[in-house]
Write an enzyme that holds these catalytic residues in place. Structure first.
Site, PDB file in Angstrom:
ATOM      1  N   HIS A  53      46.912  41.967  72.870  1.00 45.49           N
ATOM      2  CA  HIS A  53      48.376  41.961  72.834  1.00 45.49           C
ATOM      3  C   HIS A  53      48.902  43.295  72.322  1.00 45.49           C
ATOM      4  O   HIS A  53      48.337  43.890  71.403  1.00 45.49           O
ATOM      5  CB  HIS A  53      48.882  40.840  71.933  1.00 45.49           C
ATOM      6  CG  HIS A  53      48.352  39.490  72.311  1.00 45.49           C
ATOM      7  ND1 HIS A  53      47.282  38.906  71.659  1.00 45.49           N
ATOM      8  CD2 HIS A  53      48.744  38.627  73.281  1.00 45.49           C
ATOM      9  CE1 HIS A  53      47.036  37.723  72.219  1.00 45.49           C
ATOM     10  NE2 HIS A  53      47.902  37.538  73.190  1.00 45.49           N
TER      11      HIS A  53
ATOM     12  N   ASP B 242      43.697  45.613  70.834  1.00 45.88           N
ATOM     13  CA  ASP B 242      43.940  44.179  70.869  1.00 45.88           C
ATOM     14  C   ASP B 242      44.464  43.784  72.250  1.00 45.88           C
ATOM     15  O   ASP B 242      45.088  44.592  72.947  1.00 45.88           O
ATOM     16  CB  ASP B 242      44.970  43.822  69.797  1.00 45.88           C
ATOM     17  CG  ASP B 242      45.103  42.339  69.548  1.00 45.88           C
ATOM     18  OD1 ASP B 242      44.483  41.844  68.600  1.00 45.88           O
ATOM     19  OD2 ASP B 242      45.843  41.665  70.315  1.00 45.88           O
TER      20      ASP B 242
ATOM     21  N   HIS C 105      51.748  43.105  64.968  1.00 45.25           N
ATOM     22  CA  HIS C 105      53.037  42.623  65.493  1.00 45.25           C
ATOM     23  C   HIS C 105      54.151  42.695  64.450  1.00 45.25           C
ATOM     24  O   HIS C 105      55.333  42.600  64.807  1.00 45.25           O
ATOM     25  CB  HIS C 105      52.920  41.176  65.975  1.00 45.25           C
ATOM     26  CG  HIS C 105      52.041  40.995  67.175  1.00 45.25           C
ATOM     27  ND1 HIS C 105      52.246  41.664  68.360  1.00 45.25           N
ATOM     28  CD2 HIS C 105      50.926  40.222  67.358  1.00 45.25           C
ATOM     29  CE1 HIS C 105      51.304  41.307  69.231  1.00 45.25           C
ATOM     30  NE2 HIS C 105      50.501  40.444  68.648  1.00 45.25           N
TER      31      HIS C 105
ATOM     32  N   ASP D 248      40.014  39.857  70.909  1.00 41.66           N
ATOM     33  CA  ASP D 248      40.536  38.831  71.805  1.00 41.66           C
ATOM     34  C   ASP D 248      40.498  39.283  73.259  1.00 41.66           C
ATOM     35  O   ASP D 248      40.936  38.550  74.154  1.00 41.66           O
ATOM     36  CB  ASP D 248      41.952  38.402  71.407  1.00 41.66           C
ATOM     37  CG  ASP D 248      42.869  39.560  71.076  1.00 41.66           C
ATOM     38  OD1 ASP D 248      42.448  40.725  71.190  1.00 41.66           O
ATOM     39  OD2 ASP D 248      44.025  39.309  70.689  1.00 41.66           O
TER      40      ASP D 248
END
Length: 342
Positions: A198, A196, A160, A285
């Site tokens: 996200h 991931d 990120h 995740d």
């Protein structure tokens, strides 16, 4: 698979975070790496190597100098100004506000160099992130020396983080730093596959106008999932990079079957790029057990992921991103590594 451990990750140890407007115990903690290390013990992947220090130059090739200066001094400034505990931003230069002038105020700079209020900046954040980058670069050294794959076990995660901002628990973008280093070392084409939960907004933005790095991501639909403001399917790159960015967003609660369908499309695009290095941003995740995500992958699905990655035959560097179900995270990571290494 060769494992390189960032053992300085423990210096970043936040107590709480802001999660969707509520103050809660931090999800991104040293227990994440501890769980993976425990699962690795006694396997063919142990023992882990310590990272070599490649210095700041590979980091500076991706992250801007004012941002790095800020990261190195911000928490000390926070404490000197009377702040207690970890530092959090509270104001941001959103639409119509200027972001081209660095405020003298620490409160202003915290907002300028961040994307959310959910990423605690601690006394050890820069040290932990710096050595995470070094661990990933050391893993790259092993792959460049002829090993088929290596895994960087580190936290905080990185995907990120943009060229000049932190957020989503990330401070330095390990995948981007390593891809840039591989190009500097002579690679003509690199692919980054982000699995991931996200979307890796920072990685996408860093390479969005480049054709030598393909970025492909399978992730939760940003219309409902963090980071909300990037990761849509119509984001395909720009300029020279048009067509070298592929987002495959999936709805919350997506099944393993739907996830692997998207992964197949992602791997097909990687295959067409013919990379000399594949960097995998490995977030586990996507597990059905994860406390902040909603995909439905089980242990056997992570083994299948490892097998499908290995089938490509590319020199591969795996870097740890998310995964917050600490009781199963280690087993899921080992399932990927075991299957890749068969």
């Amino acid at each position: 698979m060769r494992v390189v451990l960032n053992d300085r990750h423990v210096q970043h140890h936040p107590a709480v975070e802001s999660f969707r407007g509520r103050t809660v115990p931090a999800f991104e903690t040293p227990a994440r790496v501890a769980g993976v290390l425990a699962a690795l013990e006694g396997t063919r992947h142990a023992p882990a190597l310590a990272p070599d220090d490649h210095g700041l130059a590979p980091i500076e090739a991706v992250h801007r100098a004012p941002y790095l200066r800020f990261l190195r001094s911000a928490h000390e400034e926070w404490r000197a100004a009377g702040g207690e505990g970890d530092a959090f931003p509270a104001v941001w230069p959103v639409r119509s506000l200027r972001s081209d002038v660095e405020p003298r105020s620490l409160a202003g700079r915290l907002g300028l160099y961040s994307m959310d209020a959910g990423t605690p900046l601690t006394a050890g954040s820069f040290t932990a992130a710096y050595w995470g980058a070094q661990a990933t670069l050391t893993a790259l050294d092993r792959v460049r020396s002829g090993e088929p794959a290596a895994y960087a076990l580190t936290r905080p995660p990185g995907h990120h983080a943009g060229a000049d901002f932190f957020g989503g628990y990330c401070f330095l973008n390990n995948a981007a730093i390593t891809a840039a280093a591989a190009l500097s070392a002579g690679a003509a084409r690199v692919a980054i596959l982000d699995v991931d939960y996200h979307h890796g907004n920072g990685t996408q933005a860093i390479f969005y106008d480049r054709r030598d790095v393909l970025y492909v991501s399978v992730h939760g639909d940003p219309s409902t999932e963090y980071p909300f403001f990037l990761g849509h399917a119509d984001e395909r790159g720009e300029g020279a990079g048009l067509g070298f960015n592929l987002n495959l967003p999936l709805p919350a609660g997506a099944s393993a079957a739907r996830w692997f369908e998207a992964l197949g499309e992602a791997l097909g695009r990687v295959r067409a790029h013919a990379p000399q290095l594949l960097v995998v941003s490995l977030g586990v995740d996507t597990s059905a057990d994860d406390p902040i995500c909603t995909f439905q992958l089980q242990r056997d699905d992570f083994a299948r992921l490892g097998s499908e990655l290995a089938a490509g035959g590319w020199p591969t560097l795996v870097v740890q991103e998310g995964g917050y179900a600490t009781e199963v995270m280690g087993a899921n990571v080992v399932a990927v590594l075991d299957a890749f290494s068969r």
